[in-house]
Enzyme design. Structure first.
Site, short mmCIF file in Angstrom:
data_model
loop_
_atom_site.label_atom_id
_atom_site.label_comp_id
_atom_site.label_asym_id
_atom_site.label_seq_id
_atom_site.Cartn_x
_atom_site.Cartn_y
_atom_site.Cartn_z
N CYS A 1 0.84 -1.24 -0.14
CA CYS A 1 0.01 0.01 0.07
C CYS A 1 1.02 1.28 0.18
CB CYS A 1 -0.95 0.05 1.24
SG CYS A 1 -2.61 1.00 1.09
N HIS B 1 -3.89 -4.45 -0.49
CA HIS B 1 -3.79 -5.11 0.89
C HIS B 1 -3.88 -6.89 1.06
CE1 HIS B 1 -3.46 -1.60 3.30
NE2 HIS B 1 -4.24 -1.01 2.57
N GLU C 1 -2.67 -8.68 3.32
CA GLU C 1 -3.13 -9.03 4.58
C GLU C 1 -4.62 -8.97 4.76
OE1 GLU C 1 -2.73 -4.60 5.16
OE2 GLU C 1 -1.95 -5.98 3.72
#
Length: 211
Positions: free
Chosen positions: A80, A186, A188
């Site tokens: 990001c 992202h 995650e």
């Protein structure tokens, strides 16, 4: 072991939890000597470009990171804001970036967006791999990832681009130059797709060398 760089910004715990699910050892640290012992590094980040560079400068890590990444060729993954900091600068601020990826971070061209395509670009988007890379080995054809961003990458060397996505128009969302990689989305927060990407990167012996 993967070293997650703590410079005061980013979803550090979320990244570590995702790596833990993959049974990948990691450490969150702001100490250069700890990060130097890691096999690979992750540079996370959320927020504004200048805030990110100011925090990174204040951390005192830039010289050590330059040595690890540019001289020792330790693999690093920007996430990001982290991938934006890898570029030479951003329309969002005035501070120079790390300059490890030749290019800039630019604002979305709103004239090319429809009335329903808003900024920030937020939500799930399909991603297209433009070439083989250390991040793409385990990805499915219809992989999609979670995005939240108002600026995107403009790479001067098109061979550095490994992923693209579309929001009004196609733009780079993943880069790789030798040992330096980064994604705008992202992983995650992207469930099985993010896990597959991180597993690919972790298991690669080294990021792809340029032709």
């Amino acid at each position: 072991m993967i070293g997650i760089i703590d410079y005061g910004l980013g979803n550090l715990a979320s990244i570590r939890n995702m790596l833990k699910r993959l049974e990948i050892e990691s450490v969150i640290s702001s100490e250069a000597n700890v990060l130097a012992r890691a096999d690979k590094l992750i540079l996370p980040g959320v927020g504004a470009f200048d805030s990110g560079m100011a925090n990174l400068t204040s951390s005192g890590l830039i010289d050590s990171l330059n040595e690890m990444v540019l001289q020792d060729k330790k693999p690093i993954l920007g996430i990001c804001l982290g991938v934006q900091l890898l570029t030479e600068g951003s329309d969002e601020g005035r501070l120079p970036g790390l300059g490890w990826i030749k290019g800039r971070t630019i604002a979305f061209d709103r004239s090319r967006l429809s009335p329903t395509e808003r900024v920030p670009n937020m939500g799930w988007r399909y991603v297209d791999a433009t070439r083989d890379s250390s991040l793409s080995q385990n990805l499915e054809i219809d992989s999609r990832f979670y995005f939240v961003h108002s600026f995107h990458l403009d790479c001067y060397n098109k061979h550095d681009v490994i992923f693209t996505a579309t929001h009004g128009y196609s733009f780079a969302v993943g880069v790789e130059h030798e040992n330096i990689s980064g994604v705008q989305f992202h992983p995650e927060k992207s469930h099985k797709f993010g896990m597959a990407l991180l597993k690919s990167w972790q298991s690669s012996a080294h990021s792809q060398q340029q032709d």
